[in-house]
Design a protein around this motif. Structure first.
Motif, PDB file in Angstrom:
ATOM      1  N   SER A  16       0.743  -1.469  -0.381  1.00 36.10           N
ATOM      2  CA  SER A  16       0.337   0.419  -0.090  1.00 36.10           C
ATOM      3  C   SER A  16       0.862   0.753   0.215  1.00 36.10           C
ATOM      4  O   SER A  16       0.789   1.790   1.355  1.00 36.10           O
ATOM      5  N   PHE A  17       1.694   1.789  -0.779  1.00 38.11           N
ATOM      6  CA  PHE A  17       2.086   2.466  -1.431  1.00 38.11           C
ATOM      7  C   PHE A  17       1.798   3.572  -1.796  1.00 38.11           C
ATOM      8  O   PHE A  17       0.720   3.396  -2.665  1.00 38.11           O
ATOM      9  N   GLY A  18       1.320   5.063  -1.092  1.00 38.18           N
ATOM     10  CA  GLY A  18       0.616   6.314  -1.655  1.00 38.18           C
ATOM     11  C   GLY A  18      -0.347   6.048  -1.406  1.00 38.18           C
ATOM     12  O   GLY A  18      -1.213   7.191  -1.863  1.00 38.18           O
ATOM     13  N   GLY A  19      -0.910   5.675  -0.077  1.00 42.57           N
ATOM     14  CA  GLY A  19      -2.460   6.400   0.355  1.00 42.57           C
ATOM     15  C   GLY A  19      -3.164   5.031  -0.020  1.00 42.57           C
ATOM     16  O   GLY A  19      -2.996   4.583  -1.187  1.00 42.57           O
ATOM     17  N   GLY A  20      -3.895   5.360   0.496  1.00 46.33           N
ATOM     18  CA  GLY A  20      -5.591   4.217  -0.203  1.00 46.33           C
ATOM     19  C   GLY A  20      -6.347   4.359  -1.121  1.00 46.33           C
ATOM     20  O   GLY A  20      -6.867   3.618  -1.761  1.00 46.33           O
ATOM     21  N   TYR A  21      -6.109   5.639  -1.326  1.00 42.03           N
ATOM     22  CA  TYR A  21      -6.914   5.699  -3.249  1.00 42.03           C
ATOM     23  C   TYR A  21      -5.935   5.224  -3.813  1.00 42.03           C
ATOM     24  O   TYR A  21      -5.946   3.579  -5.006  1.00 42.03           O
ATOM     25  N   ALA A  22      -4.042   4.826  -3.822  1.00 40.59           N
ATOM     26  CA  ALA A  22      -3.487   3.968  -4.969  1.00 40.59           C
ATOM     27  C   ALA A  22      -3.792   2.598  -5.063  1.00 40.59           C
ATOM     28  O   ALA A  22      -3.834   1.647  -5.884  1.00 40.59           O
ATOM     29  N   ILE A  23      -4.409   2.028  -3.879  1.00 44.64           N
ATOM     30  CA  ILE A  23      -4.113  -0.015  -3.327  1.00 44.64           C
ATOM     31  C   ILE A  23      -5.829   0.462  -3.605  1.00 44.64           C
ATOM     32  O   ILE A  23      -5.627  -0.981  -3.986  1.00 44.64           O
ATOM     33  N   ILE A  24      -6.760   0.803  -4.425  1.00 47.50           N
ATOM     34  CA  ILE A  24      -8.399   0.312  -4.675  1.00 47.50           C
ATOM     35  C   ILE A  24      -7.942  -0.375  -5.824  1.00 47.50           C
ATOM     36  O   ILE A  24      -9.012  -1.617  -5.478  1.00 47.50           O
ATOM     37  N   PRO A  25      -7.300  -0.055  -6.343  1.00 47.59           N
ATOM     38  CA  PRO A  25      -7.381  -1.211  -7.730  1.00 47.59           C
ATOM     39  C   PRO A  25      -7.019  -2.482  -7.368  1.00 47.59           C
ATOM     40  O   PRO A  25      -7.365  -3.438  -7.935  1.00 47.59           O
ATOM     41  N   VAL A  26      -5.768  -2.960  -5.991  1.00 46.09           N
ATOM     42  CA  VAL A  26      -5.514  -4.048  -5.586  1.00 46.09           C
ATOM     43  C   VAL A  26      -6.493  -4.055  -5.059  1.00 46.09           C
ATOM     44  O   VAL A  26      -6.924  -5.961  -5.257  1.00 46.09           O
ATOM     45  N   ILE A  27      -7.169  -3.905  -3.798  1.00 52.53           N
ATOM     46  CA  ILE A  27      -8.085  -3.962  -3.308  1.00 52.53           C
ATOM     47  C   ILE A  27      -9.216  -4.994  -4.094  1.00 52.53           C
ATOM     48  O   ILE A  27     -10.040  -5.303  -3.798  1.00 52.53           O
ATOM     49  N   GLU A  28      -9.877  -3.816  -5.225  1.00 57.18           N
ATOM     50  CA  GLU A  28     -10.961  -4.338  -6.370  1.00 57.18           C
ATOM     51  C   GLU A  28     -10.890  -5.304  -6.477  1.00 57.18           C
ATOM     52  O   GLU A  28     -11.495  -6.415  -6.855  1.00 57.18           O
ATOM     53  N   HIS A  29      -9.000  -5.738  -7.298  1.00 57.16           N
ATOM     54  CA  HIS A  29      -8.982  -7.100  -7.520  1.00 57.16           C
ATOM     55  C   HIS A  29      -9.334  -8.247  -7.010  1.00 57.16           C
ATOM     56  O   HIS A  29      -9.245  -9.161  -6.992  1.00 57.16           O
ATOM     57  N   GLU A  30      -8.516  -8.556  -5.480  1.00 60.31           N
ATOM     58  CA  GLU A  30      -8.652  -9.354  -4.530  1.00 60.31           C
ATOM     59  C   GLU A  30      -9.817  -9.456  -4.568  1.00 60.31           C
ATOM     60  O   GLU A  30     -10.959 -11.166  -4.763  1.00 60.31           O
ATOM     61  N   ALA A  31     -10.493  -8.770  -4.143  1.00 58.75           N
ATOM     62  CA  ALA A  31     -12.666  -8.659  -3.406  1.00 58.75           C
ATOM     63  C   ALA A  31     -13.200  -9.487  -4.681  1.00 58.75           C
ATOM     64  O   ALA A  31     -13.989 -10.461  -4.500  1.00 58.75           O
ATOM     65  N   LEU A  32     -12.773  -8.652  -6.220  1.00 58.18           N
ATOM     66  CA  LEU A  32     -13.337  -9.805  -7.213  1.00 58.18           C
ATOM     67  C   LEU A  32     -12.924 -11.338  -7.017  1.00 58.18           C
ATOM     68  O   LEU A  32     -13.400 -11.911  -7.447  1.00 58.18           O
ATOM     69  N   TYR A 110      11.658   9.464  -5.631  1.00 56.57           N
ATOM     70  CA  TYR A 110      10.729   9.990  -6.442  1.00 56.57           C
ATOM     71  C   TYR A 110      10.667   8.709  -7.996  1.00 56.57           C
ATOM     72  O   TYR A 110       9.529   9.275  -8.086  1.00 56.57           O
ATOM     73  N   GLY A 111      10.865   7.888  -8.249  1.00 58.84           N
ATOM     74  CA  GLY A 111      10.609   6.745  -8.582  1.00 58.84           C
ATOM     75  C   GLY A 111       9.357   6.582  -7.903  1.00 58.84           C
ATOM     76  O   GLY A 111       8.304   6.303  -9.024  1.00 58.84           O
ATOM     77  N   LEU A 112       8.841   6.500  -6.920  1.00 59.89           N
ATOM     78  CA  LEU A 112       7.164   6.322  -7.011  1.00 59.89           C
ATOM     79  C   LEU A 112       6.648   6.864  -7.182  1.00 59.89           C
ATOM     80  O   LEU A 112       5.172   7.006  -7.321  1.00 59.89           O
ATOM     81  N   ARG A 113       6.740   8.476  -7.171  1.00 56.13           N
ATOM     82  CA  ARG A 113       5.525   9.738  -7.395  1.00 56.13           C
ATOM     83  C   ARG A 113       4.643   9.104  -8.643  1.00 56.13           C
ATOM     84  O   ARG A 113       3.077   9.288  -8.604  1.00 56.13           O
ATOM     85  N   PRO A 114       5.511   9.036  -9.692  1.00 56.47           N
ATOM     86  CA  PRO A 114       4.797   9.214 -10.817  1.00 56.47           C
ATOM     87  C   PRO A 114       3.598   7.945 -10.773  1.00 56.47           C
ATOM     88  O   PRO A 114       2.659   7.984 -11.930  1.00 56.47           O
ATOM     89  N   VAL A 115       4.173   6.800 -10.597  1.00 59.03           N
ATOM     90  CA  VAL A 115       3.844   5.675 -10.156  1.00 59.03           C
ATOM     91  C   VAL A 115       2.473   5.693  -9.703  1.00 59.03           C
ATOM     92  O   VAL A 115       0.994   4.929  -9.950  1.00 59.03           O
ATOM     93  N   ILE A 116       2.376   6.505  -7.921  1.00 57.44           N
ATOM     94  CA  ILE A 116       1.646   6.093  -7.807  1.00 57.44           C
ATOM     95  C   ILE A 116      -0.044   7.174  -7.712  1.00 57.44           C
ATOM     96  O   ILE A 116      -0.855   7.387  -8.346  1.00 57.44           O
ATOM     97  N   THR A 117       0.975   7.978  -8.171  1.00 52.12           N
ATOM     98  CA  THR A 117      -0.121   9.047  -8.694  1.00 52.12           C
ATOM     99  C   THR A 117      -0.779   8.474 -11.032  1.00 52.12           C
ATOM    100  O   THR A 117      -1.972   8.491 -10.534  1.00 52.12           O
ATOM    101  N   ALA A 118      -0.442   7.759 -11.336  1.00 54.00           N
ATOM    102  CA  ALA A 118      -1.203   6.864 -12.155  1.00 54.00           C
ATOM    103  C   ALA A 118      -2.427   5.811 -11.333  1.00 54.00           C
ATOM    104  O   ALA A 118      -2.823   5.506 -12.398  1.00 54.00           O
ATOM    105  N   LEU A 119      -1.567   5.372 -10.697  1.00 58.37           N
ATOM    106  CA  LEU A 119      -2.465   4.160  -9.491  1.00 58.37           C
ATOM    107  C   LEU A 119      -3.575   5.196  -9.143  1.00 58.37           C
ATOM    108  O   LEU A 119      -4.678   4.154  -9.317  1.00 58.37           O
ATOM    109  N   ILE A 120      -3.792   5.891  -8.525  1.00 59.02           N
ATOM    110  CA  ILE A 120      -4.711   6.934  -7.840  1.00 59.02           C
ATOM    111  C   ILE A 120      -5.456   7.105  -9.249  1.00 59.02           C
ATOM    112  O   ILE A 120      -6.756   7.690  -9.937  1.00 59.02           O
ATOM    113  N   LEU A 121      -5.346   7.764 -10.675  1.00 57.25           N
ATOM    114  CA  LEU A 121      -5.751   8.347 -11.539  1.00 57.25           C
ATOM    115  C   LEU A 121      -6.624   6.494 -12.569  1.00 57.25           C
ATOM    116  O   LEU A 121      -7.898   7.248 -12.939  1.00 57.25           O
ATOM    117  N   PHE A 122      -5.865   5.183 -12.291  1.00 57.67           N
ATOM    118  CA  PHE A 122      -6.267   4.280 -13.460  1.00 57.67           C
ATOM    119  C   PHE A 122      -7.190   4.365 -11.940  1.00 57.67           C
ATOM    120  O   PHE A 122      -8.713   4.298 -12.792  1.00 57.67           O
TER     121      PHE A 122
END
Length: 176
Positions: A16-32, A110-122
């Motif tokens: 769960s790097f980047g906070g809760g919103y960034a990890i929602i796609p993972v939670i969604e995948h696992e719950a489904l 610095y490398g994690l920041r853009p990926v976390i942003t992408a996860l939130i946008l996704f």
């Protein structure tokens, strides 16, 4: 069932790097994937979890755990998703002052920041698509309008998020 909830949310808690919103796609995948709920149920739960006090990922895990296995499922899910953070924070706090200034640590952040942003946008795109906001309809137009006005109220008018949520709820009651 309880063991599956624990293992799943323990692993989710570790990534769960980047906070809760960034990890929602993972939670969604696992719950489904586990069949704990449908996509529509998950969307409703995430909406409630976002409005509830506390971290959205933890709230979502608690709701999913409760849906899957009742009170014990909620308790196990809450412990499982928060335990990795407690362990990691303890370890980092113990050693962080020694490694904080190292270039490799700064580079990793610095490398994690853009990926976390992408996860939130996704996550936002995924929910928009599931809720029909990417189609052409009255509901989509209202949703996009509420999004734009909410963003404007937060960014430019500096309104409190709770006020915007309240107004959006009232608009939803009136329009729908």
């Amino acid at each position: 069932m309880l063991w599956n909830l624990f293992i799943t949310f323990f692993i989710v808690g570790f990534v769960s790097f980047g906070g809760g919103y960034a990890i929602i796609p993972v939670i969604e995948h696992e719950a489904l994937r586990h069949g704990w709920m449908t996509s529509q149920q998950l969307i409703d739960i995430i909406a409630i979890a976002g409005m509830s006090p506390g971290p959205i990922a933890t709230n979502t895990a608690v709701f999913i755990g409760f849906e899957a296995a009742g009170l014990w499922g909620a308790i196990i899910s809450a412990i499982a998703i928060t335990l990795p953070s407690v362990l990691i924070v303890f370890l980092i706090a113990t050693f962080f002052y020694k490694i904080n200034d190292m270039p490799i640590v700064q580079s990793a952040f610095y490398g994690l920041r853009p990926v976390i942003t992408a996860l939130i946008l996704f996550a936002a795109f995924s929910f928009s698509r599931t809720n029909g906001l990417l189609s052409i309809s009255w509901d989509a137009a209202v949703g996009i309008g509420l999004f734009a006005l909410g963003l404007f109220a937060l960014w430019k008018l500096k309104w409190h998020p709770a006020l915007i949520i309240l107004i959006a709820g009232v608009v939803g009651v009136v329009v729908y």
